[in-house]
Scaffold this active site. Structure first.
Site, PDB file in Angstrom:
ATOM      1  N   ASP A  52     109.120 -39.600  89.562  1.00 58.92           N
ATOM      2  CA  ASP A  52     108.012 -39.506  90.519  1.00 58.92           C
ATOM      3  C   ASP A  52     107.617 -40.837  91.149  1.00 58.92           C
ATOM      4  O   ASP A  52     106.972 -40.863  92.189  1.00 58.92           O
ATOM      5  CB  ASP A  52     106.786 -38.889  89.831  1.00 58.92           C
ATOM      6  CG  ASP A  52     106.374 -39.628  88.563  1.00 58.92           C
ATOM      7  OD1 ASP A  52     107.038 -40.614  88.202  1.00 58.92           O
ATOM      8  OD2 ASP A  52     105.395 -39.217  87.914  1.00 58.92           O
ATOM      9  N   HIS A  53     108.001 -41.948  90.540  1.00 57.02           N
ATOM     10  CA  HIS A  53     107.560 -43.250  91.063  1.00 57.02           C
ATOM     11  C   HIS A  53     108.523 -43.805  92.114  1.00 57.02           C
ATOM     12  O   HIS A  53     108.143 -44.143  93.215  1.00 57.02           O
ATOM     13  CB  HIS A  53     107.442 -44.262  89.917  1.00 57.02           C
ATOM     14  CG  HIS A  53     106.189 -44.140  89.113  1.00 57.02           C
ATOM     15  ND1 HIS A  53     105.865 -43.022  88.392  1.00 57.02           N
ATOM     16  CD2 HIS A  53     105.173 -45.014  88.906  1.00 57.02           C
ATOM     17  CE1 HIS A  53     104.699 -43.213  87.788  1.00 57.02           C
ATOM     18  NE2 HIS A  53     104.261 -44.423  88.078  1.00 57.02           N
ATOM     19  N   ASP A 105     103.190 -44.292  80.573  1.00 54.61           N
ATOM     20  CA  ASP A 105     102.403 -44.487  81.786  1.00 54.61           C
ATOM     21  C   ASP A 105     100.936 -44.490  81.390  1.00 54.61           C
ATOM     22  O   ASP A 105     100.504 -43.648  80.597  1.00 54.61           O
ATOM     23  CB  ASP A 105     102.672 -43.358  82.799  1.00 54.61           C
ATOM     24  CG  ASP A 105     102.067 -43.708  84.139  1.00 54.61           C
ATOM     25  OD1 ASP A 105     102.814 -44.195  85.003  1.00 54.61           O
ATOM     26  OD2 ASP A 105     100.848 -43.529  84.306  1.00 54.61           O
ATOM     27  N   ARG A 148      93.425 -47.109  91.329  1.00 55.35           N
ATOM     28  CA  ARG A 148      93.482 -48.577  91.209  1.00 55.35           C
ATOM     29  C   ARG A 148      93.439 -49.210  92.592  1.00 55.35           C
ATOM     30  O   ARG A 148      94.147 -48.750  93.489  1.00 55.35           O
ATOM     31  CB  ARG A 148      94.765 -49.011  90.503  1.00 55.35           C
ATOM     32  CG  ARG A 148      94.736 -48.618  89.059  1.00 55.35           C
ATOM     33  CD  ARG A 148      95.905 -49.136  88.256  1.00 55.35           C
ATOM     34  NE  ARG A 148      95.630 -48.817  86.873  1.00 55.35           N
ATOM     35  CZ  ARG A 148      96.540 -48.506  85.964  1.00 55.35           C
ATOM     36  NH1 ARG A 148      97.816 -48.518  86.289  1.00 55.35           N
ATOM     37  NH2 ARG A 148      96.189 -48.225  84.737  1.00 55.35           N
ATOM     38  N   SER A 191      98.274 -51.045  83.882  1.00 53.26           N
ATOM     39  CA  SER A 191      99.379 -50.146  83.559  1.00 53.26           C
ATOM     40  C   SER A 191      99.959 -50.387  82.166  1.00 53.26           C
ATOM     41  O   SER A 191      99.654 -51.372  81.499  1.00 53.26           O
ATOM     42  CB  SER A 191     100.484 -50.283  84.601  1.00 53.26           C
ATOM     43  OG  SER A 191     101.335 -51.332  84.239  1.00 53.26           O
ATOM     44  N   ARG A 238     103.170 -50.815  81.819  1.00 54.74           N
ATOM     45  CA  ARG A 238     104.522 -51.345  82.055  1.00 54.74           C
ATOM     46  C   ARG A 238     104.858 -52.496  81.097  1.00 54.74           C
ATOM     47  O   ARG A 238     104.198 -53.533  81.097  1.00 54.74           O
ATOM     48  CB  ARG A 238     104.699 -51.762  83.519  1.00 54.74           C
ATOM     49  CG  ARG A 238     103.832 -52.890  83.995  1.00 54.74           C
ATOM     50  CD  ARG A 238     103.971 -53.086  85.494  1.00 54.74           C
ATOM     51  NE  ARG A 238     103.305 -52.025  86.218  1.00 54.74           N
ATOM     52  CZ  ARG A 238     102.685 -52.165  87.387  1.00 54.74           C
ATOM     53  NH1 ARG A 238     102.692 -53.335  88.002  1.00 54.74           N
ATOM     54  NH2 ARG A 238     102.082 -51.159  87.970  1.00 54.74           N
TER      55      ARG A 238
HETATM   56  C1  MIC Z   1     100.635 -47.561  87.667  1.00 55.64           C
HETATM   57  O1  MIC Z   1      99.864 -46.718  88.080  1.00 55.64           O
HETATM   58  O2  MIC Z   1     100.370 -48.776  87.650  1.00 55.64           O
HETATM   59  C2  MIC Z   1     101.981 -47.110  87.127  1.00 55.64           C
HETATM   60  C3  MIC Z   1     103.000 -47.542  88.088  1.00 55.64           C
HETATM   61  O3  MIC Z   1     101.993 -45.714  87.045  1.00 55.64           O
HETATM   62  C4  MIC Z   1     102.156 -47.748  85.745  1.00 55.64           C
HETATM   63  C5  MIC Z   1     103.485 -47.553  85.162  1.00 55.64           C
HETATM   64  C6  MIC Z   1     104.519 -48.478  85.704  1.00 55.64           C
HETATM   65  O4  MIC Z   1     104.233 -49.638  85.987  1.00 55.64           O
HETATM   66  O5  MIC Z   1     105.658 -48.038  85.823  1.00 55.64           O
HETATM   67  C7  MIC Z   1     101.141 -47.278  84.714  1.00 55.64           C
HETATM   68  O6  MIC Z   1     100.061 -46.900  85.076  1.00 55.64           O
HETATM   69  O7  MIC Z   1     101.396 -47.383  83.506  1.00 55.64           O
HETATM   70 FE1  SF4 Z   2     101.771 -42.707  89.891  1.00 57.56          FE
HETATM   71 FE2  SF4 Z   2     100.514 -44.567  88.426  1.00 57.56          FE
HETATM   72 FE3  SF4 Z   2      99.673 -43.932  90.890  1.00 57.56          FE
HETATM   73 FE4  SF4 Z   2      99.374 -42.207  88.949  1.00 57.56          FE
HETATM   74  S1  SF4 Z   2      98.416 -44.217  89.076  1.00 57.56           S
HETATM   75  S2  SF4 Z   2     100.107 -41.752  91.006  1.00 57.56           S
HETATM   76  S3  SF4 Z   2     101.214 -42.532  87.742  1.00 57.56           S
HETATM   77  S4  SF4 Z   2     101.606 -44.897  90.340  1.00 57.56           S
END
Ligand code: MIC
Ligand code: SF4
Length: 642
Positions: free
Chosen positions: A64-65, A119, A379, A535, A537
């Site tokens: 999905d990313h 995630d 965010r 996140s 990550r």
């Molecule tokens: C995000 O919203 O920052 C992400 C991208 O979903 C991350 C995961 C990632 O960095 O792959 C998260 O929230 O953990």
């Molecule tokens: Fe995707 Fe992270 Fe954004 Fe949710 S917050 S839509 S998991 S990138």
């Protein structure tokens, strides 16, 4: 003494430890989820463990990313994840099927189960009464292999919701209000448990908006009771059999309590650049806007989309605004198409995006220079949109849609009577985009496909006696993992290529950081409070490891990032006296004397600033297990040794 709902689920899954807040507990994990941006690394680590099949009740791999595919890298990663999933007993949600948290809520979430996801927004599952937590990919890989997941036993905060929301005020405004009260560090080490008569006025997807964005409080997770509303939702998803009623005992004791009177809430917005920078929309005023983005795992349910479509119906998006809409799942998109709401959005001029994370993680739709973007996301960190000087405001779908039409930030209450939204009794259930794994007999023949962009995972070295090195970077409070390891369309495709990723480490703060680390051989990072928020990550730890970072010294850490640092073999230390932060500058030479014995004995560590001659005491807040992992030089070495 009675138990809270979270405590009951923890008790049912407790493998080791005592339920004393702050003390480490081990939990059995029933379900896992991964997404592709963290999943490639998680499955590389899973493969390194040599485990034939996952040992969880259910594991799902979502794509999905990284769905932009502007090069072979993303598609190669998708194939890698698909082949691992099919071989190892994991369901595979194909690209286009939707955002992991939305799809998991619809199709797999079960009240009372534990869910671990690579995630940070995995707590979305708390909307359906799960104990759902985010973690680094390595921790999820271990859980897939049947391993225990360790966390400090959280304190439990009760948020009592009283009454019902006024027209045009949304679930998003509830979580924005909680963020205003608690701040982005207010939830660290805590579970937020919702109760009160207001709960029954909220549908499961609305509850999920609240638990989803609980991640922005730094909380371990958030949870709602499982009640008649949950049952209705599961029934509409043809999953009534998954229902169990769950609630806290009447005499449950909470560590903190917050009361929110829903009638008193008004439409809110989080202003740039933090989710807790919350003000009433009317207080911010009718500021001009350039872009509106609706979607993300926070606000992309059918209910959200129907509200947006009703507001857009018969109108045209203002000429100064670009409006994009990404429905959260194939189910949502399909139902919008079937009932005509999609046509209303298209007719109004909305740019319909695929059901994926998209703009939320900077995969397209970056705003214009100095652009003002209203987003229904969770965010608004600086630079996350892909435009360094853009200003992102986080709002409800109602505020977003009303503003898209007017061309300026709009309080939707000015639109008159709120349209009535009728939710269907049944959702359009069709799991044809979820691939089932191979049977045990056929799995042996499945070949895992590794693309050329997939490089090996960096590993640490056993902890040395004393560490002496320069401060490579000094940063302030609330540094996010988006600062440490940015995402976005240009960088995200390289999540499985740490050497390449390293060129962008801390790019938002200091573009010379990677080169400095390379020429000096690495060293220390000094941070303020809540370092590593955001996140899950693990790249925010693996890339600094690759660049030679040995320890990070801060005023305090966010939970998941601290765990990721430990897993990578980087020592997380905090100042005993927070004022000592001011006595260290970038480029100072520091020595952590006898750090090996400090970690072994879990005593405080001593730091000498060789440049100024001053000495400081640092705290090591580690469990026995974390201590052993650091001594071994990270989780992979620790696992290999054991
Ligand atoms: C995000 O919203 O920052 C992400 C991208 O979903 C991350 C995961 C990632 O960095 O792959 C998260 O929230 O953990
Ligand atoms: Fe995707 Fe992270 Fe954004 Fe949710 S917050 S839509 S998991 S990138």
């Amino acid at each position: 003494m009675g138990l809270t709902l979270a405590q009951k689920i923890i008790k049912n899954h407790l493998v080791c430890g005592e339920m004393i807040p702050g003390k480490e507990i081990g939990l059995k994990i029933d379900q896992t989820l991964t997404q592709d941006a963290t999943g490639t690394m998680a499955y590389l680590q899973f493969e390194a463990m040599n485990i034939n099949r996952v040992k969880t009740e259910l594991s799902v791999a979502y794509i999905d990313h990284n769905t932009l595919q502007n090069g072979f890298e993303n598609a190669d990663d998708h194939q890698f994840i698909q082949t691992v999933a099919q071989k190892r007993g994991i369901r595979f949600s194909r690209p286009g099927n939707g955002i992991c948290h939305q799809v998991h809520l619809e199709r797999f979430g079960v009240p009372g189960k534990t869910l671990l996801g690579s995630d940070s927004h995995t707590p979305t599952g708390g909307g359906i009464g799960m104990l759902a937590m985010g973690a680094g990919g390595l921790d999820v890989a271990v859980a897939m292999g049947g391993g225990t997941y360790y966390i400090p036993m959280p304190y439990i905060v009760n948020v009592e919701l009283k009454g019902t929301l006024s027209p045009w005020v949304a679930a998003k405004d509830i979580i924005l209000e909680v963020l205003r009260i608690m701040s982005v560090k207010g939830g660290v080490g805590k579970i937020i448990e919702y109760s009160g008569d207001g709960v029954k006025s909220l549908s499961v997807p609305e509850r999920a908006t609240i638990t989803n964005m609980g991640a922005e409080l730094g909380a371990t997770t958030s949870i709602f009771p499982s009640d008649e509303i949950t049952k209705e939702f599961l029934k509409a998803q043809e999953r009534e059999a998954d229902f169990t009623e769950l609630k806290a005992d009447a005499d449950a004791v909470y560590d903190e309590k917050i009361v929110i009177e829903l009638e008193k809430l008004v439409p809110l917005a989080a202003m740039p650049h933090m989710p807790d920078n919350v003000k009433a929309v009317t207080e911010i005023g009718e500021i001009a806007i350039d872009q509106v983005c609706i979607g993300s795992c926070t606000n992309s349910s059918l209910f959200d989309m129907l509200k947006v479509a009703a507001i857009l119906k018969g109108k045209t998006v203002a000429s100064n605004v670009s409006l994009s809409i990404a429905p959260g799942s194939k189910q949502v998109l399909n139902m919008l198409a079937q009932n005509g709401a999609l046509a209303d959005m298209i007719a109004a001029g909305a740019r319909i995006l695929e059901s994926a994370c998209g703009p939320c993680i900077g995969m397209g739709q970056s705003p214009n220079s100095k652009g003002i973007s209203l987003r229904t996301f969770n965010r608004n960190f600086e630079g996350r949109s892909g435009t360094a000087d853009a200003g992102v405001y986080l709002v409800s779908p109602e505020v977003a849609a009303a503003s898209a039409i007017n061309g300026y930030l709009t309080d939707p209450r000015t639109l008159g009577e709120m349209p009535t939204i009728r939710m269907p009794e049944k959702f359009a259930v069709n799991d044809n985009m979820i691939l089932l794994p191979d049977s045990i007999d056929t799995a042996a023949d499945r070949i895992i496909k590794y693309g050329p962009n997939i490089k090996s995972v960096p590993t640490g070295n056993p902890l040395e006696k004393t560490i002496s090195a320069k401060v490579m970077l000094k940063v302030g409070d609330n540094i996010t993992t988006d600062h440490i390891m940015p995402a976005g369309a240009k960088i995200l495709p390289y999540r499985s290529n740490v050497p390449y990723l390293s060129k962008f480490c801390f790019g938002v703060c200091d573009t010379e950081f990677p080169e400095r680390c390379k020429s000096e051989g690495g060293g220390f990072i000094i941070g303020g409070a809540n370092y590593g928020q955001g996140s899950s990550r693990e790249h925010a730890a693996l890339v600094p490891l690759y660049l030679g970072i040995r320890a990070v010294i801060t005023k305090s850490f966010a939970r998941m990032h601290k765990a990721n640092l430990i897993n990578s073999g980087i020592i997380p230390l905090t100042f005993k006296n927070p004022e000592d932060y001011d006595k260290i500058s970038q480029n100072d030479v520091l020595t952590l004397t006898d750090i090996q014995s400090a970690v072994s004995s879990l005593s405080n560590a001593k730091l000498i600033n060789e440049t100024t001659g001053e000495a400081f005491e640092l705290e090591l807040d580690l469990s026995d297990r974390a201590r052993s992992i650091l001594l071994a030089g990270g989780m992979l070495n620790y696992t290999a040794n054991n």
